[in-house]
Enzyme design. Sequence first.
Site, short mmCIF file in Angstrom:
data_model
loop_
_atom_site.label_atom_id
_atom_site.label_comp_id
_atom_site.label_asym_id
_atom_site.label_seq_id
_atom_site.Cartn_x
_atom_site.Cartn_y
_atom_site.Cartn_z
N ASP A 7 -9.85 0.12 9.90
CA ASP A 7 -8.54 1.14 9.90
C ASP A 7 -7.95 1.36 11.28
OD1 ASP A 7 -7.33 3.02 7.34
OD2 ASP A 7 -6.65 3.66 9.71
N ILE A 8 -6.85 1.31 11.38
CA ILE A 8 -6.13 1.36 12.77
C ILE A 8 -6.07 2.67 13.33
CG2 ILE A 8 -3.59 1.88 11.99
CD1 ILE A 8 -2.73 -0.07 13.82
N HIS A 22 -10.98 2.73 0.76
CA HIS A 22 -11.41 3.19 2.13
C HIS A 22 -12.97 3.45 2.11
CE1 HIS A 22 -7.62 4.96 3.61
NE2 HIS A 22 -7.25 4.95 2.31
N VAL A 63 0.17 3.48 1.87
CA VAL A 63 0.48 1.92 1.79
C VAL A 63 0.21 1.63 0.29
CG1 VAL A 63 -0.31 -0.21 2.41
CG2 VAL A 63 -0.47 1.61 4.03
N HIS A 79 -6.21 -0.19 -1.65
CA HIS A 79 -6.92 -0.52 -0.90
C HIS A 79 -8.09 0.49 -0.81
CE1 HIS A 79 -4.03 1.92 0.79
NE2 HIS A 79 -4.64 2.48 1.30
N ASN A 108 -6.82 6.34 -2.63
CA ASN A 108 -5.94 7.33 -2.64
C ASN A 108 -4.88 7.01 -3.53
OD1 ASN A 108 -6.87 9.36 -0.94
ND2 ASN A 108 -5.89 8.17 0.90
P1 5GP Z 1 -3.49 5.45 2.31
O1 5GP Z 1 -3.24 6.69 2.93
O2 5GP Z 1 -2.44 4.55 1.72
O3 5GP Z 1 -4.63 5.64 1.33
O4 5GP Z 1 -4.14 4.83 3.65
C1 5GP Z 1 -3.56 3.75 4.26
C2 5GP Z 1 -4.33 3.47 5.51
O5 5GP Z 1 -3.93 2.22 6.07
C3 5GP Z 1 -4.42 4.44 6.68
O6 5GP Z 1 -5.70 5.02 6.48
C4 5GP Z 1 -4.00 3.99 7.79
O7 5GP Z 1 -4.38 4.32 9.20
C5 5GP Z 1 -4.09 2.41 7.42
N1 5GP Z 1 -3.11 1.56 7.87
C6 5GP Z 1 -1.58 1.60 7.97
N2 5GP Z 1 -1.07 0.71 8.81
C7 5GP Z 1 -2.24 -0.19 9.20
C8 5GP Z 1 -2.36 -1.31 10.11
O8 5GP Z 1 -1.29 -1.92 10.38
N3 5GP Z 1 -3.38 -1.77 10.29
C9 5GP Z 1 -4.61 -1.35 10.00
N4 5GP Z 1 -5.80 -2.03 10.26
N5 5GP Z 1 -4.65 -0.07 9.24
C10 5GP Z 1 -3.52 0.33 8.89
#
Ligand code: 5GP
Length: 114
Positions: free
Chosen positions: A30-31, A102, A96, A100, A87
């Site tokens: 994760d970034i 986590h 996103v 995915h 999520n």
């Molecule tokens: P969500 O909130 O949708 O469950 O999680 C999205 C996750 O994607 C977040 O933890 C965010 O930090 C990660 N993320 C968003 N954009 C990028 C990216 O461009 N690269 C990587 N490696 N992670 C990302």
Amino acid sequence: MAESIFTKIIKREIPADIVFEDDDIIAINDINPQAPVHILIIPKKEIATLNDLNENDANLIGKIILVAKNLANQKGIAEDGYRLLVNCNKNAGQTVFHIHFHLLGGRVFGWPPG
Ligand code: 5GP
């Protein structure tokens, strides 16, 4: 639908730190990590949310969980424990819209979650 950020990563249009990949799944660091280990395990098939899964995806989701288990072992967090979560939509904070999982580990997590 526009290509998700994760599809761009799968196509190597933007960079990512890839920790696992096969024909169906990619896993990246994760970034913006929320724990010492924070890996996103992503199906290459673009599925927006958990609500969009159907019976045909059962094998894929099972494979993702097995990848998570293997990565937890590789990263040395299996014994102490870890959290695997998805999520779904706004109340859970999904940002996103390409499913995915986590994989979080390397610290203690509270329960119930905030
Ligand atoms: P969500 O909130 O949708 O469950 O999680 C999205 C996750 O994607 C977040 O933890 C965010 O930090 C990660 N993320 C968003 N954009 C990028 C990216 O461009 N690269 C990587 N490696 N992670 C990302």
